[in-house]
Design an enzyme around this catalytic site. Structure first.
Site, mmCIF file in Angstrom:
data_model
loop_
_atom_site.group_PDB
_atom_site.id
_atom_site.type_symbol
_atom_site.label_atom_id
_atom_site.label_comp_id
_atom_site.label_asym_id
_atom_site.label_seq_id
_atom_site.Cartn_x
_atom_site.Cartn_y
_atom_site.Cartn_z
ATOM 1 N NE ARG A 50 10.324 -0.429 6.484
ATOM 2 C CZ ARG A 50 9.525 -0.851 7.455
ATOM 3 N NH1 ARG A 50 8.292 -0.398 7.526
ATOM 4 N NH2 ARG A 50 9.945 -1.714 8.353
ATOM 5 C CD GLN A 72 -2.635 4.069 9.688
ATOM 6 O OE1 GLN A 72 -1.946 3.443 10.472
ATOM 7 N NE2 GLN A 72 -2.335 5.288 9.300
ATOM 8 N N GLY A 91 1.991 2.440 3.535
ATOM 9 C CA GLY A 91 1.346 1.224 4.021
ATOM 10 C C GLY A 91 1.830 -0.040 3.345
ATOM 11 C CD GLU A 92 6.466 -1.784 -0.452
ATOM 12 O OE1 GLU A 92 7.200 -2.725 -0.811
ATOM 13 O OE2 GLU A 92 6.640 -0.605 -0.828
ATOM 14 N NE ARG A 94 -1.596 0.132 6.979
ATOM 15 C CZ ARG A 94 -0.944 1.293 6.935
ATOM 16 N NH1 ARG A 94 0.062 1.527 7.761
ATOM 17 N NH2 ARG A 94 -1.301 2.230 6.068
ATOM 18 C CD GLU A 125 2.444 9.691 6.880
ATOM 19 O OE1 GLU A 125 1.934 8.873 7.655
ATOM 20 O OE2 GLU A 125 2.431 10.913 7.093
ATOM 21 C CG ASN A 126 8.501 5.052 5.271
ATOM 22 O OD1 ASN A 126 8.240 3.999 5.840
ATOM 23 N ND2 ASN A 126 8.169 5.262 4.010
ATOM 24 N NE ARG A 129 3.087 5.481 9.375
ATOM 25 C CZ ARG A 129 1.948 5.060 9.927
ATOM 26 N NH1 ARG A 129 1.991 4.217 10.931
ATOM 27 N NH2 ARG A 129 0.788 5.488 9.485
#
Length: 292
Positions: A50, A72, A91-92, A94, A125-126, A129
């Site tokens: 991302r 999270q 989690g970048e 966040r 994960e990306n 989501r």
């Protein structure tokens, strides 16, 4: 990579971390318990697929973090080059929003994984989501192929997609830069982008999609029309066209900078056709005609 590991990776970080609870505590991938660390000890992953983080989304998330904190934890792995430093796996966004919110510490969960597994997990994960745009997804697949020698079948197994989806997504990287800009700006969807593959003039069609609000079905029809036109045998009528008509076509084409066709029907008159691809070209023709 073993099939068992691939299966677990393919189900994402949550599945991997959940599986670990039933495994021996000596597992080399077992996560350590959640803890808080100074935010400056957490670094972005340079291989994160991302690349685009919308400013408005970051600001909205940072406001939520100011009010409620981070719910999270950020999933990280230990940095190989810097002691007491961690590289983000997931989690970048966040982490970036936490910096905006002025947090001094962030919650983390540490996973010990290889470079290849870290990239695979970040992509998975990306995708789950829906955080990646089609080009970021394609670049992630390309990195798995180039850096870790994964075949398209391997990638499909890892990310839980079909091989054809992986292959078609990779082909997006061959689109012109102007089309890629539309995708990165969110003006073209993944469906639009895939429909542009193998188009004779994808840049012009992409511009029409944006300007006219064409849906994917309309773009697909354009592709089908182009394919039919390419297969249609050339008419012999043009070869028999009168030399004077052909010369006049060339004269008008040179004057307008566009393809001009004249179909003479004898006593019934005829048809003068001017081909244009953009509204700007049409406006230019109209202006020239109005000037006389």
């Amino acid at each position: 990579m073993a099939e068992e590991t691939r299966s677990r990776l393919g189900r994402g970080l949550a599945a991997l971390m959940g599986d670990v609870g039933a495994e021996s505590s000596t597992s080399d991938r077992a996560p350590k318990s959640q803890r808080r660390v100074p935010i400056e000890h957490v670094k972005a992953n340079p291989r994160n697929p991302r690349r685009i983080f919308a400013d408005a989304e970051l600001e909205e998330l940072s406001q939520s973090i100011r009010e409620r904190g981070i719910i999270q934890p950020i999933v990280v792995r230990s940095s190989k080059s810097e002691p007491n430093t961690f590289e983000i796996i997931a989690g970048e966004r966040r982490w970036r929003a936490s910096q905006r919110a002025g947090l001094h510490e962030v919650p983390i969960v540490v996973l010990e994984v290889t470079d290849a597994e870290a990239l695979e997990l970040a992509i998975i994960e990306n995708i789950q989501r829906a955080d990646l745009n089609p080009l970021e997804e394609a670049a992630g697949y390309q990195a798995l192929a180039n850096q870790y020698s994964h075949s398209q079948d391997d990638i499909a197994t890892i990310v839980g997609k079909s091989r054809s989806h992986v292959a078609n997504t990779l082909r997006l990287l061959k689109l012109p830069d102007a089309v890629k800009s539309y995708i990165n700006e969110g003006k073209l969807t993944a469906g639009h982008a895939r429909a542009l593959i193998n188009q004779s003039d994808p840049e012009s069609i992409a511009r029409d999609i944006v300007e006219k609000g064409l849906n994917v079905r309309q773009v697909e029809k354009l592709r089908q029309d182009d394919a039919k036109a390419a297969k249609k045998p050339k008419s012999t009528a043009k070869a028999r066209k009168d030399a004077n008509i052909a010369a006049l076509e060339k004269q008008l084409s040179d004057a307008l900078g566009l393809v001009v066709e004249i179909t003479d029907k004898g006593r019934a008159g005829g048809v003068l056709g001017i081909r244009y691809r953009t509204l700007e070209q049409l406006d230019d023709v109209i202006a020239k005609l109005q000037r006389g």
